[in-house]
Design a protein around this motif. Structure first.
Motif, short mmCIF file in Angstrom:
data_model
loop_
_atom_site.label_atom_id
_atom_site.label_comp_id
_atom_site.label_asym_id
_atom_site.label_seq_id
_atom_site.Cartn_x
_atom_site.Cartn_y
_atom_site.Cartn_z
N LYS A 34 0.82 -1.22 0.00
CA LYS A 34 0.00 0.00 0.00
C LYS A 34 0.85 1.26 0.00
O LYS A 34 0.44 2.28 -0.56
CB LYS A 34 -0.99 -0.03 1.17
CG LYS A 34 -2.08 -1.09 0.93
CD LYS A 34 -3.28 -0.97 1.83
CE LYS A 34 -4.40 -1.89 1.32
NZ LYS A 34 -5.49 -2.05 2.30
N SER A 35 2.03 1.21 0.61
CA SER A 35 2.85 2.43 0.58
C SER A 35 3.59 2.56 -0.75
O SER A 35 4.06 3.63 -1.09
CB SER A 35 3.82 2.46 1.76
OG SER A 35 4.78 1.44 1.62
N THR A 36 3.68 1.49 -1.51
CA THR A 36 4.35 1.57 -2.82
C THR A 36 3.42 2.09 -3.91
O THR A 36 3.82 2.82 -4.80
CB THR A 36 4.91 0.18 -3.22
OG1 THR A 36 5.76 -0.26 -2.18
CG2 THR A 36 5.67 0.25 -4.51
N ILE A 37 2.15 1.70 -3.82
CA ILE A 37 1.20 2.11 -4.86
C ILE A 37 0.79 3.57 -4.67
O ILE A 37 0.34 3.97 -3.61
CB ILE A 37 -0.05 1.21 -4.84
CG1 ILE A 37 0.32 -0.18 -5.33
CG2 ILE A 37 -1.16 1.80 -5.70
CD1 ILE A 37 -0.81 -1.17 -5.27
N ASP A 38 0.97 4.35 -5.73
CA ASP A 38 0.51 5.73 -5.74
C ASP A 38 -0.77 5.75 -6.59
O ASP A 38 -0.72 5.65 -7.81
CB ASP A 38 1.61 6.60 -6.36
CG ASP A 38 1.22 8.06 -6.42
OD1 ASP A 38 0.01 8.37 -6.37
OD2 ASP A 38 2.13 8.90 -6.52
N TYR A 39 -1.91 5.83 -5.93
CA TYR A 39 -3.18 5.72 -6.66
C TYR A 39 -3.29 6.75 -7.79
O TYR A 39 -3.81 6.47 -8.86
CB TYR A 39 -4.38 5.87 -5.71
CG TYR A 39 -4.59 4.65 -4.86
CD1 TYR A 39 -5.29 3.55 -5.36
CD2 TYR A 39 -4.08 4.57 -3.57
CE1 TYR A 39 -5.46 2.41 -4.59
CE2 TYR A 39 -4.25 3.44 -2.79
CZ TYR A 39 -4.95 2.36 -3.30
OH TYR A 39 -5.12 1.24 -2.55
N GLY A 40 -2.77 7.93 -7.52
CA GLY A 40 -2.85 8.98 -8.53
C GLY A 40 -2.11 8.61 -9.81
O GLY A 40 -2.44 9.08 -10.89
N LYS A 41 -1.11 7.76 -9.67
CA LYS A 41 -0.27 7.44 -10.84
C LYS A 41 -0.71 6.19 -11.59
O LYS A 41 -0.13 5.84 -12.61
CB LYS A 41 1.19 7.28 -10.40
CG LYS A 41 1.82 8.61 -10.01
CD LYS A 41 3.33 8.49 -9.91
CE LYS A 41 3.95 9.89 -9.84
NZ LYS A 41 5.40 9.83 -9.68
N LEU A 42 -1.74 5.53 -11.06
CA LEU A 42 -2.14 4.25 -11.68
C LEU A 42 -2.69 4.42 -13.09
O LEU A 42 -2.77 3.46 -13.84
CB LEU A 42 -3.17 3.54 -10.80
CG LEU A 42 -2.60 2.79 -9.60
CD1 LEU A 42 -3.72 2.20 -8.77
CD2 LEU A 42 -1.65 1.69 -10.05
N THR A 43 -3.11 5.62 -13.43
CA THR A 43 -3.68 5.83 -14.77
C THR A 43 -2.69 6.50 -15.71
O THR A 43 -3.02 6.77 -16.87
CB THR A 43 -4.94 6.71 -14.70
OG1 THR A 43 -4.58 7.96 -14.12
CG2 THR A 43 -6.03 6.06 -13.86
N GLU A 44 -1.50 6.76 -15.23
CA GLU A 44 -0.58 7.62 -15.98
C GLU A 44 0.11 6.95 -17.16
O GLU A 44 0.29 7.55 -18.21
CB GLU A 44 0.51 8.10 -15.03
CG GLU A 44 0.43 9.57 -14.75
CD GLU A 44 1.53 9.99 -13.80
OE1 GLU A 44 2.61 9.37 -13.77
OE2 GLU A 44 1.30 10.96 -13.08
N ALA A 45 0.53 5.72 -16.96
CA ALA A 45 1.43 5.12 -17.95
C ALA A 45 0.72 4.03 -18.75
O ALA A 45 -0.23 3.41 -18.28
CB ALA A 45 2.65 4.54 -17.25
N TYR A 46 1.18 3.83 -19.95
CA TYR A 46 0.59 2.79 -20.78
C TYR A 46 1.43 1.50 -20.70
O TYR A 46 2.61 1.54 -20.42
CB TYR A 46 0.46 3.25 -22.23
CG TYR A 46 1.75 3.67 -22.91
CD1 TYR A 46 2.60 2.74 -23.49
CD2 TYR A 46 2.10 5.01 -23.00
CE1 TYR A 46 3.77 3.13 -24.13
CE2 TYR A 46 3.28 5.42 -23.63
CZ TYR A 46 4.10 4.48 -24.19
OH TYR A 46 5.27 4.85 -24.82
#
Lengths: 474, 474
Positions: free
Chosen positions: A31-43
């Motif tokens: 949970k501390s590794t996942i940045d929810y905001g960035k989950l949609t950023e990269a293809y």
């Protein structure tokens, strides 16, 4: 983002049912590794090449920033900024040998990732799994920053940052940060951080352990679960150079690439560089002001800065070199870190083996002679006394302790196995290409590669999830 | 490229078995349009949005440069640089009415393209097909540069350059260049180039024919089968502006976009532009030094250069405007061409209808009053005498010939149908959005869109073919 949160909890529960009995709870680290905001950023991107079998299926997953090649199947997993490179998957009909017993693959081997969280992980397939040789399976596993998975099956495992599971199978195992294991079929073991452990039954066993304090200078976690230390600092400074590479779809290279060499358009090439014939520069490799001699290769996540290579140098996944001069046919093992400066250069002589997870951080010029094996932590020339040997001397040894390293068994077989593997890598990567099609390797075979790019949903309950996607050769 | 050549021959044979009896052989026109070298250049892209049903399957096809939205199925076809925009596909359970008889869709409607060659074609779905209302089917069809397909089924058809099949079904039909047909269910008809034909049974019939010589100035083929004329010249000069748009994956817009407006990242916005609230600028629209008033829309393949729009202006697919001043709620029909200059501006008053396929090419300032319907070919103010009427006068008419146009039937119904359609388009595109979710349209619904990008094989027998790809919401 309801669905992705559910998925994360699902993965944590599947890993924890395997690892909690061993005393590890992966919830906080995931949970501390996942940045929810960035989950949609990269293809995610899937490489299409006529020289590799095509099959890609993923479901109920986030694959942001990950690269896939060959037959891959991802289910209920989060595979972030990882490389899943299946170019050595076996094809249907291949006969495989397990301890003298052979069997034939009834279909093409597929990399299968299920219920797993892989973060910046490199998966390069070399399966030694007699259970189902058709599947290179990574299941119920959490793998952290710049870990390398080279063997499968990996089931119910935790791999720390910069850890390497090489040719091994793991069942319910915990691998500490920066440990390297190549020890066959392992169950319910816990490998300490910074342990380099190579074991071949009835042949030899190599064991080195980094001093804890040394290791923590290079790799540790802060109180927020953030990766810190000199490795993280090194990578952080270069991350932004990759942005234009990923933002662009055009195929222009910043360097002249000889006809039989390959530079991935997802590599960074900066400053004044020379790429020799038959070279392979993989995606996510980073080359700056450096010369790569004929047949050299820079594998995924390698960094080569202000350095000079003779021919046939192999930099394995995650190898980093600064101000280094490398002689012919030197092997730079996984996640090794050779850091010189303009005045304190690191030189490695021809035919040498830099063991996986070696740190050479020069406070004075370091000069490693030809045909040397080096391991552990080296900052000055005199460190080499306890952390290197000539290949010839090593090959004669049967049992010795030197510094923090111990070795038992057939030293000659150990050296020979390494040398054979280096030659195998060179052949596979196309360094030995002579114009005949049988000598083609990855450098020649991936000349004509196109990519299918996948993005996730950007809003709503499914935000961060990818749709089900199937790509098939049919 | 063996496979793609086989595919091309397959398509030609399927179209020819339908159209040869009518005297047309499409072999030469297809083969001279396809540039084999370019078949591997462009990627196809599928838009992912939580507000549209997701299902995309294609097999045995080349889709280079094409855009897809909604549920689409492409089989054994070549869909080059086309827009397949399924955002008005009906969902399962929708009740549809065919001449007073109703039936319910048992599954979501799917755009299906089979055995067809679509080149730079715009497909926007409005099916009127009672045979299988679940399928918007384009089959055994060749469609040339900038043709518009708005109705289906289209079976065994040839659409010339800039031709429009609007709300019609066609079986074994030939549509000449720049003809526009909106006439229901047609079989075995051949529509002359430049004919604008609108027919609603028992209501009205509008018929205009461009003089052949006029038409050829704008659209014709040279001896090599290359599209030439003023339309081609106009497009050619602006083609390179799209290259950076397609080469980049970053999401930065060259213009400020109000919160409830939408500018596709695949649109070109150049120079000094203002985009009003609730505006929709679709992919492949081109806006340069222009102002779009609130709720206006620039649909696919429209070009708006040095022009000023009041609010609620609709530029339908392929409409092109240069130095034009457009009043409130004006409709600029498909593939219309309004070309003023700095000194000879084209002005269109509020509430006016510029009929599909109208050419206004100003050799002097042109001023069209409010509430006017205009059609045909206008180069000077006096041309309007035979090529326009006030809406009020038209609505009173029952049967008249004026210039090259003839009309029979209920003029009031004709005008009312057009006005209703314009209002429908505005609502669908989100121009009437007032903050309530029921009033959302495409401009608001496509705010969060991501893309899956597909490339073909780059070498070998399959060069130019795409792999089988399935994207599913499941």
């Amino acid at each position: 983002m309801k669905r992705i949160k559910k998925l994360i909890n699902h993965i944590i529960s599947r890993v924890n049912v395997n690892l909690r009995p061993m005393g590890l709870d992966v919830e906080q680290v995931v949970k501390s590794t996942i940045d929810y905001g960035k989950l949609t950023e990269a293809y995610a991107y899937y490489a299409l090449s006529i020289d590799h079998p095509i099959y890609f299926r993923f479901r109920e997953s986030n694959l942001g920033g990950s690269y896939f090649l060959g037959k891959c199947d991802v289910d209920r997993s989060i595979v972030l900024r990882s490389d899943i490179r299946g170019d050595e998957l076996k094809t249907a009909g291949t006969e495989v040998d397990f301890g003298g017993v052979t069997t034939e693959l009834y279909r093409d081997e597929v990399i299968m990732v299920v219920n797993s969280f892989l973060f910046k992980t490199l998966v390069h397939n070399h399966s030694r799994n007699p259970e189902i040789p058709e599947l290179f399976r990574i299941q119920n596993t959490v793998s952290m920053h710049y870990a390398n998975i080279h063997g499968a099956t990996i089931e119910g495992a935790y791999l720390g940052a910069f850890a390497t599971a090489d040719l091994s199978q793991l069942h319910n195992c915990i691998l500490g940060n920066y440990c390297y294991v190549q020890a066959g079929d392992l169950s319910k073991v816990c490998i300490d951080p910074g342990r380099i452990w190579i074991k071949a039954d009835n042949k030899y066993e190599f064991d080195y352990r980094y001093p804890q304090a040394t290791l923590e200078k290079y790799i540790s976690w802060d109180q927020d679960g953030e990766l810190v230390g000199l490795f993280a600092d090194f990578l952080k400074g270069r991350r932004s150079d990759f942005l234009p590479v990923y933002d662009s779809l055009s195929d222009t290279f910043p360097v002249w690439v000889p006809e039989n060499a390959f530079v991935s358009r997802y590599a960074v090439v900066k400053g004044d560089c020379v790429i020799g014939g038959n070279c392979l520069v993989a995606q996510r490799a980073y080359i700056e002001n450096s010369v790569l001699g004929t047949g050299s290769n820079a594998q995924e996540n390698s960094f080569i800065v202000d350095s000079r290579f003779a021919g046939l140098v192999v930099v394995a996944h995650g190898g980093k070199l600064v101000h280094s001069n490398i002689g012919e046919k030197v092997f730079i093992g996984f996640n090794s870190f050779l850091h010189g400066t303009k005045d304190n250069q690191v030189s490695v002589g021809a035919g040498s083996i830099v063991m996986p997870h070696t740190i050479i951080h020069a406070s004075e010029p370091i000069d490693i002679p030809d045909e040397t094996i080096v391991w552990g932590y080296v900052t000055k020339q005199s460190d080499l006394e306890t952390q290197s040997m000539s290949l010839a001397a090593f090959a004669k040894g049967k049992a010795f302790n030197i510094g923090d390293m111990s070795f038992y068994g057939d030293g000659a077989a150990f050296i020979r196995d390494f040398q054979n593997r280096v030659e195998h890598i060179l052949v596979e990567n196309g360094a030995r290409y002579d114009g005949n099609s049988e000598s083609r390797g990855h450098a020649q075979r991936t000349q004509y590669v196109s990519y299918n790019l996948f993005q996730p949903y950007l809003s709503g309950e499914k935000q961060g999830m990818f749709p089900t996607i199937i790509v098939d050769d049919d």
